[in-house]
Scaffold this motif. Structure first.
Motif, short mmCIF file in Angstrom:
data_model
loop_
_atom_site.label_atom_id
_atom_site.label_comp_id
_atom_site.label_asym_id
_atom_site.label_seq_id
_atom_site.Cartn_x
_atom_site.Cartn_y
_atom_site.Cartn_z
N MET A 142 0.84 -1.21 0.13
CA MET A 142 -0.10 -0.06 0.84
C MET A 142 0.83 1.96 0.11
O MET A 142 2.34 1.29 0.78
CB MET A 142 -0.62 -0.12 1.12
N PRO A 143 0.30 2.49 -0.65
CA PRO A 143 1.03 3.77 -0.65
C PRO A 143 1.08 4.29 0.46
O PRO A 143 -0.12 3.49 1.59
CB PRO A 143 0.71 4.32 -2.12
N ARG A 144 1.87 4.97 1.52
CA ARG A 144 2.19 5.43 2.73
C ARG A 144 1.52 7.17 1.82
O ARG A 144 1.69 7.20 0.80
CB ARG A 144 2.85 5.32 3.33
N GLY A 145 1.27 7.64 3.35
CA GLY A 145 0.94 8.90 3.03
C GLY A 145 1.75 10.26 2.20
O GLY A 145 2.95 9.45 2.51
N SER A 146 1.25 10.98 2.12
CA SER A 146 2.56 11.51 0.99
C SER A 146 3.60 12.02 1.77
O SER A 146 3.11 13.08 3.49
CB SER A 146 1.55 12.92 0.73
N GLY A 147 4.36 12.88 1.70
CA GLY A 147 5.51 12.61 2.97
C GLY A 147 6.02 12.33 3.44
O GLY A 147 6.90 12.10 5.31
N GLN A 156 3.86 -0.40 3.59
CA GLN A 156 2.90 -0.61 3.95
C GLN A 156 2.19 -2.23 3.53
O GLN A 156 2.49 -2.01 2.52
CB GLN A 156 2.01 0.39 4.87
N LEU A 157 2.62 -3.35 4.36
CA LEU A 157 1.72 -4.24 3.68
C LEU A 157 0.65 -4.79 4.04
O LEU A 157 -0.12 -4.56 5.11
CB LEU A 157 2.60 -5.83 4.19
N ARG A 158 -0.34 -5.26 3.35
CA ARG A 158 -1.89 -5.69 3.87
C ARG A 158 -1.44 -6.85 3.41
O ARG A 158 -1.76 -7.66 2.63
CB ARG A 158 -2.35 -4.74 3.00
N LEU A 159 -1.60 -8.04 4.12
CA LEU A 159 -1.78 -9.67 3.80
C LEU A 159 -3.47 -9.94 4.34
O LEU A 159 -4.43 -9.75 5.32
CB LEU A 159 -0.50 -10.20 4.83
N GLU A 207 -3.58 -9.57 8.16
CA GLU A 207 -2.91 -8.30 8.94
C GLU A 207 -2.30 -7.34 8.30
O GLU A 207 -2.02 -7.24 6.83
CB GLU A 207 -1.68 -9.52 9.34
N GLU A 208 -1.75 -6.17 8.88
CA GLU A 208 -1.52 -4.94 8.12
C GLU A 208 0.19 -4.44 8.67
O GLU A 208 0.00 -4.34 9.58
CB GLU A 208 -2.21 -3.60 7.86
N GLU A 210 13.90 -6.25 3.16
CA GLU A 210 14.02 -5.68 2.22
C GLU A 210 14.01 -3.92 3.09
O GLU A 210 14.23 -3.02 2.97
CB GLU A 210 13.56 -5.53 0.93
N PHE A 211 12.33 -4.18 3.29
CA PHE A 211 11.85 -2.51 3.75
C PHE A 211 12.21 -2.81 5.16
O PHE A 211 12.35 -1.18 5.53
CB PHE A 211 10.40 -3.15 3.86
N LEU A 212 12.61 -3.86 5.91
CA LEU A 212 13.02 -3.62 7.56
C LEU A 212 14.39 -2.84 7.00
O LEU A 212 15.09 -1.84 7.97
CB LEU A 212 13.59 -4.91 8.10
#
Length: 157
Positions: free
Chosen positions: A5-10, A15-18, A81-82, A147-149
């Motif tokens: 999922m895209p994060r908010g601007s700035g 964000q991952l949605r499972l 889960e998010e 990768e994200f961590l």
């Protein structure tokens, strides 16, 4: 199913949605119920014509039970889960409840059994993520989380 999922601007991070995988869409679920209920009522009608006066009552009870079972099955697929990974926190939500929160630098990911079980832990607390996903999706989740961590904690430099 894994959605990035895209994060908010700035906002930095990911964000991952499972969500559990679904075999049928909502329309297909309704068509399945209609086919099963139609066949049930056809047999109940034939039973009534043959002299079984209780067949329609049992068909009604069976239709209600089938509808409740299919509805419960559909609602169980809504749970998921998010995972929000940012520069200041890693949060795992199940519904509206935060089940895990820690700074990304201290979060460690363990993958057990060749991608079978993924656990995020920090400060002696741990939580399994993606338990309802298939093996291929869990290995994809492990790669994404690694990768994200690394990006959030600054270990990828």
């Amino acid at each position: 199913m894994i959605e990035v999922m895209p994060r908010g601007s700035g906002q930095a991070g990911a964000q991952l949605r499972l969500r559990p995988p679904r075999a049928l869409t909502a329309a297909q679920f309704r068509a399945l119920f209609a086919a099963l209920a139609g066949a049930m009522w056809l047999v109940a009608g034939l039973g009534w014509l043959a002299g079984n006066v209780f067949a329609p009552a049992f068909a009604l009870l069976h239709s209600a039970g089938l509808a409740l079972a299919l509805r419960r099955l559909w609602c169980s697929g809504e749970h998921g889960e998010e995972i929000a990974i940012g520069p200041s926190a890693v949060e795992i939500r199940r519904g509206a409840v935060v089940v895990f929160s820690a700074h990304p630098y201290w979060v460690r990911m363990q993958v057990q059994d060749g991608g079978g079980r993924i656990t995020l832990s920090s400060s002696g607390r741990g939580v399994e993520v993606g338990a309802f996903l298939g093996p291929a999706e869990r290995s994809q989740l492990a790669r994404c989380l690694k990768e994200f961590l690394a990006a959030a904690s600054g270990r990828n430099r």
